[in-house]
Design a protein around this motif. Structure first.
Motif, PDB file in Angstrom:
ATOM      1  N   LEU A  27       0.856  -1.170   0.000  1.00 30.10           N
ATOM      2  CA  LEU A  27       0.000   0.000   0.000  1.00 30.10           C
ATOM      3  C   LEU A  27       0.894   1.221   0.000  1.00 30.10           C
ATOM      4  N   ALA A  28       0.570   2.169  -0.864  1.00 30.46           N
ATOM      5  CA  ALA A  28       1.523   3.214  -1.129  1.00 30.46           C
ATOM      6  C   ALA A  28       1.476   4.386  -0.204  1.00 30.46           C
ATOM      7  N   TYR A  29       2.630   4.773   0.308  1.00 35.12           N
ATOM      8  CA  TYR A  29       2.787   6.081   0.916  1.00 35.12           C
ATOM      9  C   TYR A  29       4.204   6.477   0.770  1.00 35.12           C
ATOM     10  N   LEU A  30       4.971   5.613   0.193  1.00 35.22           N
ATOM     11  CA  LEU A  30       6.389   5.884   0.104  1.00 35.22           C
ATOM     12  C   LEU A  30       6.812   6.609  -1.156  1.00 35.22           C
ATOM     13  N   MET A  31       6.104   6.502  -2.242  1.00 32.83           N
ATOM     14  CA  MET A  31       6.681   6.958  -3.479  1.00 32.83           C
ATOM     15  C   MET A  31       5.786   7.846  -4.337  1.00 32.83           C
ATOM     16  N   PRO A  32       5.679   9.128  -4.054  1.00 29.48           N
ATOM     17  CA  PRO A  32       4.837   9.996  -4.853  1.00 29.48           C
ATOM     18  C   PRO A  32       5.237  10.050  -6.306  1.00 29.48           C
ATOM     19  N   VAL A  72       3.906   6.929   8.404  1.00 32.42           N
ATOM     20  CA  VAL A  72       3.195   7.111   7.148  1.00 32.42           C
ATOM     21  C   VAL A  72       3.758   8.285   6.338  1.00 32.42           C
ATOM     22  N   THR A  73       4.983   8.671   6.639  1.00 33.02           N
ATOM     23  CA  THR A  73       5.574   9.805   5.925  1.00 33.02           C
ATOM     24  C   THR A  73       6.779   9.431   5.091  1.00 33.02           C
ATOM     25  N   SER A  74       7.630   8.507   5.553  1.00 37.72           N
ATOM     26  CA  SER A  74       8.803   8.130   4.771  1.00 37.72           C
ATOM     27  C   SER A  74       9.330   6.785   5.240  1.00 37.72           C
ATOM     28  N   HIS A  75      10.069   6.127   4.331  1.00 38.21           N
ATOM     29  CA  HIS A  75      10.699   4.846   4.636  1.00 38.21           C
ATOM     30  C   HIS A  75      11.982   4.726   3.828  1.00 38.21           C
ATOM     31  N   SER A  76      12.907   3.957   4.357  1.00 35.96           N
ATOM     32  CA  SER A  76      14.143   3.664   3.638  1.00 35.96           C
ATOM     33  C   SER A  76      14.334   2.160   3.591  1.00 35.96           C
ATOM     34  N   PHE A  77      14.861   1.664   2.481  1.00 41.14           N
ATOM     35  CA  PHE A  77      15.117   0.232   2.364  1.00 41.14           C
ATOM     36  C   PHE A  77      16.189  -0.010   1.314  1.00 41.14           C
ATOM     37  N   ASP A  78      16.884  -1.118   1.485  1.00 42.26           N
ATOM     38  CA  ASP A  78      17.950  -1.500   0.567  1.00 42.26           C
ATOM     39  C   ASP A  78      17.410  -2.504  -0.438  1.00 42.26           C
ATOM     40  N   VAL A  79      17.769  -2.314  -1.708  1.00 42.94           N
ATOM     41  CA  VAL A  79      17.249  -3.194  -2.749  1.00 42.94           C
ATOM     42  C   VAL A  79      18.333  -3.486  -3.779  1.00 42.94           C
ATOM     43  N   ASP A  80      18.124  -4.571  -4.499  1.00 44.40           N
ATOM     44  CA  ASP A  80      18.844  -4.813  -5.741  1.00 44.40           C
ATOM     45  C   ASP A  80      17.789  -5.136  -6.781  1.00 44.40           C
ATOM     46  N   ALA A  81      18.209  -5.504  -7.993  1.00 44.34           N
ATOM     47  CA  ALA A  81      17.242  -5.727  -9.070  1.00 44.34           C
ATOM     48  C   ALA A  81      16.285  -6.858  -8.745  1.00 44.34           C
ATOM     49  N   ASN A  82      16.744  -7.872  -8.030  1.00 41.70           N
ATOM     50  CA  ASN A  82      15.883  -9.014  -7.710  1.00 41.70           C
ATOM     51  C   ASN A  82      14.817  -8.644  -6.685  1.00 41.70           C
ATOM     52  N   THR A  83      15.238  -8.019  -5.580  1.00 37.27           N
ATOM     53  CA  THR A  83      14.257  -7.665  -4.552  1.00 37.27           C
ATOM     54  C   THR A  83      13.310  -6.574  -5.042  1.00 37.27           C
ATOM     55  N   TYR A 121      17.014   3.233  -0.990  1.00 39.93           N
ATOM     56  CA  TYR A 121      15.981   4.132  -1.496  1.00 39.93           C
ATOM     57  C   TYR A 121      15.182   4.723  -0.329  1.00 39.93           C
ATOM     58  N   THR A 122      14.834   5.987  -0.467  1.00 35.01           N
ATOM     59  CA  THR A 122      13.943   6.642   0.472  1.00 35.01           C
ATOM     60  C   THR A 122      12.647   6.964  -0.249  1.00 35.01           C
ATOM     61  N   VAL A 123      11.522   6.574   0.357  1.00 39.45           N
ATOM     62  CA  VAL A 123      10.215   6.829  -0.231  1.00 39.45           C
ATOM     63  C   VAL A 123       9.464   7.821   0.641  1.00 39.45           C
ATOM     64  N   THR A 124       8.972   8.878   0.026  1.00 42.36           N
ATOM     65  CA  THR A 124       8.182   9.892   0.718  1.00 42.36           C
ATOM     66  C   THR A 124       6.903  10.123  -0.093  1.00 42.36           C
ATOM     67  N   TYR A 125       6.100  11.139   0.319  1.00 43.24           N
ATOM     68  CA  TYR A 125       4.847  11.439  -0.373  1.00 43.24           C
ATOM     69  C   TYR A 125       4.739  12.910  -0.697  1.00 43.24           C
ATOM     70  N   ASP A 126       4.159  13.175  -1.870  1.00 38.95           N
ATOM     71  CA  ASP A 126       3.969  14.577  -2.237  1.00 38.95           C
ATOM     72  C   ASP A 126       2.636  15.087  -1.689  1.00 38.95           C
ATOM     73  N   THR A 127       2.264  16.308  -2.059  1.00 40.89           N
ATOM     74  CA  THR A 127       1.051  16.919  -1.521  1.00 40.89           C
ATOM     75  C   THR A 127      -0.214  16.223  -2.007  1.00 40.89           C
ATOM     76  N   ASN A 128      -0.104  15.400  -3.049  1.00 40.97           N
ATOM     77  CA  ASN A 128      -1.243  14.630  -3.539  1.00 40.97           C
ATOM     78  C   ASN A 128      -1.228  13.195  -3.017  1.00 40.97           C
ATOM     79  N   ASN A 129      -0.382  12.936  -2.013  1.00 44.66           N
ATOM     80  CA  ASN A 129      -0.222  11.600  -1.423  1.00 44.66           C
ATOM     81  C   ASN A 129       0.378  10.592  -2.390  1.00 44.66           C
ATOM     82  N   ALA A 130       0.966  11.070  -3.460  1.00 49.35           N
ATOM     83  CA  ALA A 130       1.620  10.174  -4.412  1.00 49.35           C
ATOM     84  C   ALA A 130       3.017   9.829  -3.910  1.00 49.35           C
ATOM     85  N   PRO A 131       3.443   8.575  -4.059  1.00 49.33           N
ATOM     86  CA  PRO A 131       4.763   8.176  -3.555  1.00 49.33           C
ATOM     87  C   PRO A 131       5.904   8.656  -4.439  1.00 49.33           C
TER      88      PRO A 131
END
Length: 586
Positions: A5-10, A154-165, A249-259
């Protein structure tokens, strides 16, 4: 793959993709000053924004039949976690409980086993109800996260990824609800999540419009070995550039709640090239009178049967590079799409690690359609400036490289000691009151379709790193329209620095007639950038650039007037190179 469910990536929603919104069951809710909870449940229902979204069981399959929710309510200025990393499982119609309205349950899985939260204090998940006295609820959701990863707000998250994950990671926009619905959703209504893929996709295709010839046997230069050799033997198509292979990667939300997702500075391992696979060649017809042998074989001889050894001659069906890939969790043989990590960093912050241009460099052979000896062409190249090679999550990027008669690459192999053979990367509120009864909060989900970006790059250089003109528009759709749309802002770029200008014609012009047309034109050219002495003032990471907006359908003749490398600065030594840009109405 799991659903998120999205809140990380506007930034993902900028793709114009369909969205799954959190949905609340249409059941009555009590109104008053008492605190009242409404039960929350999940389902899968479509709510397409711009493209058809995947919903129901199909969406569940993409999301690995579950996603994770973090939700809070705010009351009198204080916030409380209502869903602390709750697991939501797709059960369809096979399980009945108060949380399952749209096929999603957070009380039990499809086998009827109770679900346990993944929060810091794991506990058996229980039904949740709307508190009508709360000021607001906010929900976010993810799919594909490791069970050890905690969502903490519900404002931001950080996580480590590679192409597989990243291939299994989906994120939804943040969904907010309040009593009158002015925050987005009204208490007592369904909540629907729109999930977006975290990764990006890329493909490259080629076609040619060289009269009298077919193109075969393309060879590419992109890795260190090929760049240092006299003639490349690499048949797999690839690009030189900066391609993150893992990172934070850090995921946040813009003023339209887009991640919005951003790669953290200097956190990633970066590859300097990307291999996209072998070219899926097609057949070519010869121009001989004897139509009993209508095709060409690899050696340029007439053939009764088609031989798939040549480039396409149309942008609608270009020759794509293909190789095996995993697309949305499914193994696809000979896919023209390949997954890449998104990268949307603002290059103005001087992060030199990623500030690389996207470069194509290749050799190929010309086969006469009427028979005869082939001509080998070396060191054709094109460049897309780094400012326009940033990839957004849930976007698919198509780069079309067009070979025209302006391609006059050398017919003798290059000398690797030549100083010009260098690394190309130098440089709506609801007015009605909510229902007056206790109403469970329920969720639904869908997965947005992948949005497409198309780029066409026309290769017309005479020497690697020379006067190739590249065109790009973020809003074009070359494979459908043939060229660009009226209203597109078209970006021009070249390694050569000089004066950019253009003229418009409503009469068709092609690569064979553009030079004579330009030389006989006595009207006014529209100068875009650069002075009369050829000094261009627009420099993007070592690339000369300019822009114009196509305001009518027709043919735009673009001119770059410049002094070739190594020539004495004399007026007589300045030359012009041209490109024709066809623009059509949408």
């Amino acid at each position: 793959m799991k659903k998120i469910l999205a809140y990380l990536m506007p930034a993902l929603l900028l793709a114009g993709c369909s969205s799954d919104e959190l949905k609340v069951a249409d059941q009555p809710a009590n109104q008053g000053t008492q605190a009242l909870d409404e039960a929350i449940s999940f389902g899968s229902e479509s709510n397409s924004v711009s493209r058809a979204a995947v919903t129901g069981a199909e969406a569940a399959a993409l999301l690995g039949n579950e996603f994770r929710v973090y939700g809070i309510n705010t009351k009198d200025g204080a916030t409380s976690a209502v869903f602390d990393n709750y697991v939501v499982s797709y059960v369809g119609d096979g399980v009945e409980d108060d949380s399952n309205v749209y096929g999603w349950s957070y009380l039990q899985d499809a086998a009827g086993n109770p679900l346990t939260s993944l929060g810091t204090s794991p506990a058996t998940q229980e039904i949740k109800y709307w508190d009508l006295d709360a000021d607001q609820y906010d929900f976010v959701a993810f799919s594909g996260l490791d069970d050890t990863k905690q969502l903490v707000g519900v404002t931001s998250h950080s996580f480590d990824v590679d192409a597989n994950t990243l291939g299994s990671l989906f994120v939804s926009q943040k969904v907010s609800a309040n009593y009158d619905g002015s925050a987005g959703v009204q208490y007592g209504q369904k909540i629907n999540f729109n999930f977006l893929r975290m990764l990006s996709r890329i493909r490259i295709g080629f076609y040619e419009t060289i009269p009298g010839y077919a193109v075969k046997n393309m060879r590419f230069y992109y890795d260190a070995n090929a760049l240092s050799t006299e003639v490349s033997t690499i048949s797999a198509a690839g690009l030189r550039g900066a391609f993150p292979v893992d990172g934070s990667y850090t995921v946040t939300y813009d003023t339209n709640n887009a991640p919005v997702a951003n790669l953290q500075a200097n956190s990633a391992s970066v590859a300097n090239h990307l291999v996209l696979g072998e070219l899926d060649y097609t057949s070519a017809e010869n121009s001989l009178i004897d139509r009993t042998l209508p095709y060409l074989d690899e050696d340029g001889n007439a053939s009764a049967t088609p031989v798939n050894s040549f480039l396409s001659t149309t942008s609608a069906l270009p020759t794509f590079a293909k190789q095996d890939a995993v697309i949305d969790g499914v193994a696809v043989a000979n896919s023209d799409w390949q997954n890449i990590l998104p990268y949307t960093k603002d290059l103005a912050d001087d992060d030199a690690v990623y500030a690389n241009n996207l470069v194509l460099r290749c050799d190929f052979e010309l086969v006469p359609l009427d028979g005869g000896a082939t001509i080998k062409v070396y060191n054709a190249s094109a460049v897309v400036p780094a400012s326009w090679t940033q990839w957004k999550p849930n976007y698919a990027y198509t780069y079309i490289f067009k070979l025209t008669s302006a391609v006059q690459g050398s017919t003798t192999p290059p000398d690797p000691s030549d100083p010009q053979i260098v690394d190309p990367n130098r440089p709506n509120p609801n007015p009605n009151d909510p229902p007056e009864a206790l109403t469970p909060i329920v969720f639904d989900a869908e997965v947005s379709s992948v949005e497409n970006y198309n780029q066409e790059t026309i290769t017309n250089t005479t020497q690697y790193g020379g006067d190739a003109i590249t065109t790009y528009s973020a809003d074009s759709n070359v494979t459908e329209a043939g060229e660009y749309y009226v209203g597109n802002t078209i970006t021009l770029s070249s390694y050569s620095f000089g004066r950019w200008s253009y003229l418009f014609s409503d009469v068709e012009i092609d690569e064979q007639t553009v030079a004579s047309y330009a030389s006989s034109f006595y009207g006014s050219w529209t100068v875009l950038a650069g002075a009369d002495d050829g000094t261009n003032t627009v420099n993007q990471n070592g690339v000369s650039t300019a822009q114009f907006t196509a305001d009518q359908a027709g043919y735009y003749v673009v001119q770059l007037y410049y002094l070739p490398l190594g020539m004495q600065d004399d007026y007589a030594n300045y030359v012009s190179t041209y490109k024709v840009v066809k623009v059509v109405n949408k």
